[in-house]
Design a protein around this motif. Sequence first.
Motif, PDB file in Angstrom:
ATOM      1  N   ASP A   1       1.271  -7.666   7.468  1.00 53.32           N
ATOM      2  CA  ASP A   1       1.298  -7.367   6.033  1.00 53.32           C
ATOM      3  C   ASP A   1       2.525  -8.041   5.443  1.00 53.32           C
ATOM      4  OD1 ASP A   1       1.913  -5.758   3.486  1.00 53.32           O
ATOM      5  OD2 ASP A   1       0.015  -4.857   4.102  1.00 53.32           O
TER       6      ASP A   1
ATOM      7  N   ARG B   1       5.062  -2.304   6.028  1.00 52.32           N
ATOM      8  CA  ARG B   1       5.188  -2.371   7.483  1.00 52.32           C
ATOM      9  C   ARG B   1       6.083  -1.249   8.007  1.00 52.32           C
ATOM     10  NH1 ARG B   1       6.179  -7.957   6.392  1.00 52.32           N
ATOM     11  NH2 ARG B   1       8.294  -7.791   7.243  1.00 52.32           N
TER      12      ARG B   1
ATOM     13  N   ASP C   1      -3.825  -7.111   6.891  1.00 51.24           N
ATOM     14  CA  ASP C   1      -4.114  -7.102   5.455  1.00 51.24           C
ATOM     15  C   ASP C   1      -4.940  -8.332   5.099  1.00 51.24           C
ATOM     16  OD1 ASP C   1      -4.115  -6.405   2.808  1.00 51.24           O
ATOM     17  OD2 ASP C   1      -2.039  -6.960   2.426  1.00 51.24           O
TER      18      ASP C   1
ATOM     19  N   SER D   1      -4.791 -10.034   1.915  1.00 45.68           N
ATOM     20  CA  SER D   1      -3.995 -10.978   1.122  1.00 45.68           C
ATOM     21  C   SER D   1      -2.647 -11.227   1.785  1.00 45.68           C
ATOM     22  CB  SER D   1      -3.785 -10.424  -0.296  1.00 45.68           C
ATOM     23  OG  SER D   1      -5.025 -10.234  -0.947  1.00 45.68           O
TER      24      SER D   1
ATOM     25  N   GLY E   1      -6.418 -12.836   5.516  1.00 48.00           N
ATOM     26  CA  GLY E   1      -6.580 -12.072   6.737  1.00 48.00           C
ATOM     27  C   GLY E   1      -7.892 -12.393   7.427  1.00 48.00           C
TER      28      GLY E   1
ATOM     29  N   TRP F   1      -6.899  -3.499   6.801  1.00 48.22           N
ATOM     30  CA  TRP F   1      -6.336  -2.467   5.911  1.00 48.22           C
ATOM     31  C   TRP F   1      -5.976  -3.167   4.604  1.00 48.22           C
ATOM     32  CZ3 TRP F   1      -0.792  -0.366   5.671  1.00 48.22           C
ATOM     33  CH2 TRP F   1      -0.756   0.873   5.004  1.00 48.22           C
ATOM     34  N   SER F   2      -6.737  -2.889   3.546  1.00 46.81           N
ATOM     35  CA  SER F   2      -6.618  -3.708   2.343  1.00 46.81           C
ATOM     36  C   SER F   2      -6.698  -2.890   1.061  1.00 46.81           C
ATOM     37  CB  SER F   2      -7.725  -4.769   2.329  1.00 46.81           C
ATOM     38  OG  SER F   2      -7.742  -5.483   1.121  1.00 46.81           O
TER      39      SER F   2
ATOM     40  N   TYR G   1     -12.629  -1.335   8.793  1.00 43.75           N
ATOM     41  CA  TYR G   1     -12.090  -1.653   7.476  1.00 43.75           C
ATOM     42  C   TYR G   1     -11.695  -0.346   6.805  1.00 43.75           C
ATOM     43  CZ  TYR G   1     -11.541  -3.988   2.945  1.00 43.75           C
ATOM     44  OH  TYR G   1     -11.022  -4.509   1.790  1.00 43.75           O
TER      45      TYR G   1
ATOM     46  N   ASN H   1      -9.448   1.190   3.299  1.00 45.81           N
ATOM     47  CA  ASN H   1      -8.771   0.879   2.040  1.00 45.81           C
ATOM     48  C   ASN H   1      -7.385   1.520   2.015  1.00 45.81           C
ATOM     49  OD1 ASN H   1      -8.184   1.167  -1.036  1.00 45.81           O
ATOM     50  ND2 ASN H   1      -9.949  -0.201  -0.919  1.00 45.81           N
ATOM     51  N   LYS H   2      -6.432   0.840   1.387  1.00 44.05           N
ATOM     52  CA  LYS H   2      -5.063   1.343   1.342  1.00 44.05           C
ATOM     53  C   LYS H   2      -4.911   2.594   0.478  1.00 44.05           C
ATOM     54  CE  LYS H   2      -2.416  -2.801   2.485  1.00 44.05           C
ATOM     55  NZ  LYS H   2      -1.378  -3.759   2.068  1.00 44.05           N
TER      56      LYS H   2
END
Length: 225
Positions: free
Chosen positions: A19, A25, A65, A67, A73, A92-93, A112, A114-115
Amino acid sequence: MKNGQKTSHATQCRVLIVDDHPAVREGVAVCIAQQPSMQMCCEAGGVLDGLEKINACQPDVAVIDISLPDGSGIDLIKRLKAANNPVKILVWSMHPDSLYAERAIKAGALGYINKENTTGKLVEAIQTVSRNELYLSPETTKLLISHVKGEQSLCVGSLVHTLSNRELEVFSMIGKGLKTSMIAERMNISVHTVETHRRRIKIKLNLKTAGELTSRATRWLLEGE
């Protein structure tokens, strides 16, 4: 007692996070440190750094991540799979599941998340993936099943869903304010290829000018539209 400690350490799941935000992190590292069955073995801030650290640290699970400053990623996942790296991958996005979940799974990820989810859910996702099991939200699972059965398309809502992985990568970099030459350098492709991607993106999103493209990409990054 010492033998028991060695056995416990040996069975820990070694986790690496990729990330570009140091605070993120650090937050994940704190979360992992609270789990007796997990160990944060390494961290990276981009695609190239991620490749190097994953090869060097040999984690059981890599949390990646979408982006990243030097690429996507998704591209990192594809490169790891092409090299037959055995690491299990969890994406993890911040981006919607409907936009990237299927792309991530097709690239080789096992999960997958989501953050917007809690760190507790992140731990659950890492544990699931470490067992070589698929982790998706119930809603995304239903959507993917419907898509496979031909009952529903994942390309719903925003036209951004219609972009290819490469086009999405270019679109994201445009939203970050990168010029064509900088995008070409980061993606290791020619300026002409970037311009081709830009033209295709404008056609797919019904945009007329470069200004409209930049505005749309920026708004997408900020608002997730």
